[in-house]
Motif scaffolding. Structure first.
Motif, PDB file in Angstrom:
ATOM      1  N   TYR A  98       0.849  -1.190   0.000  1.00 25.18           N
ATOM      2  CA  TYR A  98       0.000   0.000   0.000  1.00 25.18           C
ATOM      3  C   TYR A  98       0.886   1.242   0.000  1.00 25.18           C
ATOM      4  CZ  TYR A  98      -3.552  -3.383   1.386  1.00 25.18           C
ATOM      5  OH  TYR A  98      -4.394  -4.470   1.435  1.00 25.18           O
ATOM      6  N   PRO A  99       0.937   2.006  -1.099  1.00 27.82           N
ATOM      7  CA  PRO A  99       1.778   3.209  -1.144  1.00 27.82           C
ATOM      8  C   PRO A  99       1.229   4.285  -0.224  1.00 27.82           C
ATOM      9  CG  PRO A  99       0.401   3.075  -3.104  1.00 27.82           C
ATOM     10  CD  PRO A  99       0.180   1.801  -2.352  1.00 27.82           C
ATOM     11  N   ILE A 100       2.117   4.890   0.588  1.00 25.46           N
ATOM     12  CA  ILE A 100       1.655   5.938   1.511  1.00 25.46           C
ATOM     13  C   ILE A 100       2.297   7.293   1.230  1.00 25.46           C
ATOM     14  CG2 ILE A 100       1.077   4.296   3.335  1.00 25.46           C
ATOM     15  CD1 ILE A 100       3.676   5.267   4.788  1.00 25.46           C
ATOM     16  N   ALA A 101       3.483   7.311   0.635  1.00 24.93           N
ATOM     17  CA  ALA A 101       4.167   8.577   0.358  1.00 24.93           C
ATOM     18  C   ALA A 101       5.332   8.323  -0.582  1.00 24.93           C
ATOM     19  CB  ALA A 101       4.678   9.218   1.651  1.00 24.93           C
ATOM     20  N   LYS A 102       5.805   9.386  -1.195  1.00 27.59           N
ATOM     21  CA  LYS A 102       7.029   9.318  -1.985  1.00 27.59           C
ATOM     22  C   LYS A 102       8.146  10.044  -1.238  1.00 27.59           C
ATOM     23  CE  LYS A 102       4.706   9.237  -6.500  1.00 27.59           C
ATOM     24  NZ  LYS A 102       4.573   9.946  -7.805  1.00 27.59           N
ATOM     25  N   VAL A 232       9.177   5.238  -3.343  1.00 28.46           N
ATOM     26  CA  VAL A 232       7.900   5.170  -2.634  1.00 28.46           C
ATOM     27  C   VAL A 232       8.065   4.446  -1.305  1.00 28.46           C
ATOM     28  CG1 VAL A 232       5.498   4.361  -2.753  1.00 28.46           C
ATOM     29  CG2 VAL A 232       6.664   5.120  -4.842  1.00 28.46           C
ATOM     30  N   PHE A 233       7.395   4.967  -0.275  1.00 31.76           N
ATOM     31  CA  PHE A 233       7.230   4.260   0.984  1.00 31.76           C
ATOM     32  C   PHE A 233       5.925   3.464   0.920  1.00 31.76           C
ATOM     33  CE2 PHE A 233       9.624   7.866   3.278  1.00 31.76           C
ATOM     34  CZ  PHE A 233      10.822   7.177   3.227  1.00 31.76           C
ATOM     35  N   PHE A 234       5.994   2.221   1.359  1.00 31.36           N
ATOM     36  CA  PHE A 234       4.812   1.356   1.392  1.00 31.36           C
ATOM     37  C   PHE A 234       4.564   0.854   2.813  1.00 31.36           C
ATOM     38  CE2 PHE A 234       6.569   0.795  -2.878  1.00 31.36           C
ATOM     39  CZ  PHE A 234       5.457   0.850  -3.703  1.00 31.36           C
ATOM     40  N   GLU A 235       3.293   0.645   3.121  1.00 35.37           N
ATOM     41  CA  GLU A 235       2.904  -0.211   4.230  1.00 35.37           C
ATOM     42  C   GLU A 235       2.532  -1.552   3.604  1.00 35.37           C
ATOM     43  OE1 GLU A 235       2.572   1.525   7.964  1.00 35.37           O
ATOM     44  OE2 GLU A 235       4.229   1.588   6.525  1.00 35.37           O
ATOM     45  N   VAL A 236       3.053  -2.630   4.152  1.00 41.51           N
ATOM     46  CA  VAL A 236       2.924  -3.949   3.524  1.00 41.51           C
ATOM     47  C   VAL A 236       2.320  -4.929   4.519  1.00 41.51           C
ATOM     48  CG1 VAL A 236       4.179  -5.859   2.447  1.00 41.51           C
ATOM     49  CG2 VAL A 236       4.874  -3.498   1.995  1.00 41.51           C
TER      50      VAL A 236
END
Length: 270
Positions: A98-102, A232-236
């Motif tokens: 789930y992408p949360i920010a760049k 990209v930062f993701f929550e996984v």
């Protein structure tokens, strides 16, 4: 197959119901997170805000360790969410991203070496060990170049190699640092040092943030698409997010409060 997802409002509602129902209406849910040190400051701020908005409903336990550590932990079920600072790979089957920010990846030098710009060929040459002295770089000062890198578990390292090193590896003699903070300290203390950091760390001051191919590395150029090194930062999660994890991730995606935190120092997902 790993999947990149955006949670829907319906999923958020289902997640909130799932949090309250299993034990008691006033139960406090625990979400455990581990992974990328580069996204730790952002996720910590988001979690603190979420707890403030949901008093006595949720608690977070957030650890660092690196992207690979987070991925392995979420695969094993020892954490609810992994913080990840790189794109999904073929090894991530069964995980949902789930992408949360760049964020931008900046090349940094010591303040004593205010080199203003590096070309893509120069960046690749320095970090792969082909360019060994600062005298080979116009505008640079110092002697032998001393390269700082991250340990293999770091998602920022994977993204750096992919985006700014033509997929090549950092030279084997580089000093490998376990966290962004240690990378920062290493370059700050070494006049001949060079490394790479997320824009959150690079733009704090204390280091010289180097332009890449004539474009400064900062939040503005990253958001506009001018700067090349944006990841990209993701929550996984292991499978689709559910319960309290789903509610938190959906809040990050939809909430103006979350977007305000992201926009303060990072880059919003388009």
């Amino acid at each position: 197959m790993s999947k990149t997802r955006r949670l829907s409002v319906a999923l958020m509602v289902a997640g909130v119901v799932g949090v309250a129902a299993p034990v008691a209406a006033n139960a406090t849910s625990l979400v455990t997170i581990s992974g990328a040190t580069s996204s730790y400051p952002l996720v910590s701020l988001l979690a603190a805000k979420y707890v403030k908005l949901h008093p006595n409903k949720i608690k977070f336990k957030i650890a660092q360790g690196g992207t690979t550590v987070g991925i392995n932990n979420v695969k094993s079920g020892s954490v609810t969410i992994a913080d990840v600072a790189q794109e999904p790979t073929g090894a991530d089957a069964g995980l949902d991203f789930y992408p949360i920010a760049k964020y931008a990846i900046c090349v940094v030098t010591n303040k004593a070496n205010p080199v203003s710009n590096l070309t893509p060929a120069q960046v690749t040459g320095i970090f792969t060990g082909k360019i060994k002295t600062w005298s080979a770089i116009p505008g640079a000062t110092g002697g032998a170049i001393e390269v700082y890198s991250r340990t293999a578990v770091a998602g920022v390292l994977t993204s750096f190699k992919s985006l700014l090193l033509e997929g090549k590896s950092v030279e084997s003699s580089a000093s490998e640092e376990a966290t962004e903070g240690l990378m920062r300290q290493g370059v700050e203390s070494n006049p001949n040092g060079i490394g790479f950091l997320s824009n959150y760390q690079a733009n704090k001051g204390g280091l010289n943030s180097v332009s890449y191919n004539g474009v400064a590395c900062n939040q503005t150029t990253a958001a506009s698409g001018q700067y090349a090194g944006v990841s990209v930062f993701f929550e996984v999660t292991k499978g689709p997010a559910t319960g309290a994890a789903a509610a938190f991730i959906n809040w990050i995606d939809k909430s103006p409060a979350a977007k305000k935190i992201i926009a303060s120092q990072w880059i919003l997902i388009g």
